[in-house]
Design an enzyme around this catalytic site. Structure first.
Site, PDB file in Angstrom:
ATOM      1  N   GLU A 103       0.842  -1.209   0.000  1.00  0.00           N
ATOM      2  CA  GLU A 103       0.000   0.000   0.000  1.00  0.00           C
ATOM      3  C   GLU A 103       0.869   1.247   0.000  1.00  0.00           C
ATOM      4  O   GLU A 103       1.998   1.241   0.500  1.00  0.00           O
ATOM      5  CB  GLU A 103      -0.880   0.027   1.262  1.00  0.00           C
ATOM      6  CG  GLU A 103      -2.262  -0.590   1.076  1.00  0.00           C
ATOM      7  CD  GLU A 103      -3.230   0.321   0.318  1.00  0.00           C
ATOM      8  OE1 GLU A 103      -2.770   1.213  -0.431  1.00  0.00           O
ATOM      9  OE2 GLU A 103      -4.448   0.138   0.471  1.00  0.00           O
ATOM     10  N   ASP A 104       0.329   2.313  -0.539  1.00  0.00           N
ATOM     11  CA  ASP A 104       1.008   3.608  -0.456  1.00  0.00           C
ATOM     12  C   ASP A 104       0.774   4.263   0.892  1.00  0.00           C
ATOM     13  O   ASP A 104       1.684   4.828   1.486  1.00  0.00           O
ATOM     14  CB  ASP A 104       0.563   4.537  -1.593  1.00  0.00           C
ATOM     15  CG  ASP A 104      -0.954   4.650  -1.699  1.00  0.00           C
ATOM     16  OD1 ASP A 104      -1.655   3.724  -1.242  1.00  0.00           O
ATOM     17  OD2 ASP A 104      -1.438   5.659  -2.222  1.00  0.00           O
ATOM     18  N   ASP A 107      -4.286   5.144   6.245  1.00  0.00           N
ATOM     19  CA  ASP A 107      -4.869   6.385   6.765  1.00  0.00           C
ATOM     20  C   ASP A 107      -5.816   6.011   7.910  1.00  0.00           C
ATOM     21  O   ASP A 107      -5.381   5.800   9.043  1.00  0.00           O
ATOM     22  CB  ASP A 107      -5.594   7.061   5.591  1.00  0.00           C
ATOM     23  CG  ASP A 107      -5.819   8.546   5.779  1.00  0.00           C
ATOM     24  OD1 ASP A 107      -6.155   8.931   6.905  1.00  0.00           O
ATOM     25  OD2 ASP A 107      -5.676   9.318   4.838  1.00  0.00           O
ATOM     26  N   PHE A 156      -3.020  16.187   4.410  1.00  0.00           N
ATOM     27  CA  PHE A 156      -3.304  15.591   3.102  1.00  0.00           C
ATOM     28  C   PHE A 156      -2.047  15.616   2.241  1.00  0.00           C
ATOM     29  O   PHE A 156      -1.515  16.669   1.935  1.00  0.00           O
ATOM     30  CB  PHE A 156      -4.454  16.313   2.396  1.00  0.00           C
ATOM     31  CG  PHE A 156      -5.014  15.476   1.291  1.00  0.00           C
ATOM     32  CD1 PHE A 156      -5.958  14.495   1.562  1.00  0.00           C
ATOM     33  CD2 PHE A 156      -4.556  15.612  -0.020  1.00  0.00           C
ATOM     34  CE1 PHE A 156      -6.447  13.672   0.549  1.00  0.00           C
ATOM     35  CE2 PHE A 156      -5.047  14.801  -1.022  1.00  0.00           C
ATOM     36  CZ  PHE A 156      -5.989  13.828  -0.743  1.00  0.00           C
ATOM     37  N   ARG A 169      -0.059  12.135  -8.945  1.00  0.00           N
ATOM     38  CA  ARG A 169       0.488  10.785  -8.722  1.00  0.00           C
ATOM     39  C   ARG A 169       1.921  10.673  -9.247  1.00  0.00           C
ATOM     40  O   ARG A 169       2.710   9.895  -8.729  1.00  0.00           O
ATOM     41  CB  ARG A 169      -0.375   9.734  -9.425  1.00  0.00           C
ATOM     42  CG  ARG A 169      -1.749   9.524  -8.824  1.00  0.00           C
ATOM     43  CD  ARG A 169      -2.366   8.247  -9.384  1.00  0.00           C
ATOM     44  NE  ARG A 169      -3.798   8.179  -9.227  1.00  0.00           N
ATOM     45  CZ  ARG A 169      -4.437   7.724  -8.144  1.00  0.00           C
ATOM     46  NH1 ARG A 169      -3.738   7.304  -7.114  1.00  0.00           N
ATOM     47  NH2 ARG A 169      -5.749   7.690  -8.083  1.00  0.00           N
TER      48      ARG A 169
END
Ligand code: PRP
Length: 183
Positions: A103-104, A107, A156, A169
């Protein structure tokens, strides 16, 4: 794309490309050791994990299978809805496999919480998590990834696969988005 190309859109650069690559190489060394003599299947979660998957896989000193899943939890906003849908499922059979989910970002944890249950129900030998970024202050459900690149503040962030409304991205670094972009 470098930070200078979107300078007005970022509050600041959080992680440089060099910092990211160095950390991924360190974790790849751990993974090589942890999975020595064992099967390994990397499962990348589209689209955010594309960059980390490519760099992690190439940093390993062993062969690994790779597959991709696409799930949706966010829409175009900046907070998690908790609603997870499979947009693209895996092509490989997971029976008896050692799966490492790539995963990036972790959260709220809602996406991974759902995904881990889904994958372990498929007869896997083991399921572990690699996440480049984790926001400890945003966690709503407890997830214990085996490999974490960086713990970051609850801001964010975009870049290195992470988007805002599908943009940024292809930014090489990870940056904090300037509030005027999303307010
Ligand atoms: C992001 C990220 C994780 C998830 C994490 O994906 O790649 O999959 O959100 O958030 P959570 O811990 O709050 O559940 P997103 O749904 O934005 O899709 P994308 O990867 O296509 O950008």
């Amino acid at each position: 794309m470098d930070a200078q190309h979107v300078e007005g859109d970022l509050a600041h650069v959080l992680l440089t490309e060099d910092q990211i690559h160095t950390r991924i190489k360190e974790l790849a060394t751990q993974i090589d050791a942890d999975y020595a003599g064992r099967d390994l299947l990397l499962v990348g979660v589209l689209k955010g994990a594309i960059m980390v998957m490519a760099d992690l896989a190439r940093s390993l000193e062993r062969s690994t299978d790779m597959d991709w899943m696409a799930v949706s939890s966010y829409g175009s906003g900046t907070t998690s809805s908790g609603v997870v849908r499979i947009l693209k499922d895996l092509e490989l059979d997971l029976t008896g496999r050692n799966v490492l989910v790539v995963e990036d970002i972790l959260d709220s944890g809602l996406t991974l919480s759902w995904l881990l249950k889904n994958l372990t129900s498929r007869g896997t030998e083991s399921v572990e998590v690699f996440t480049l970024l984790r926001k400890p202050d945003a966690m709503k459900v407890r997830i214990d990834p085996r490999y974490v690149g960086f713990d970051i503040p609850n801001e964010f962030v975009v870049g290195y696969g992470l988007d805002y409304d599908q943009k940024y991205r292809n930014l090489r670094c990870v940056g904090t988005l300037a509030p005027h972009i999303y307010t």
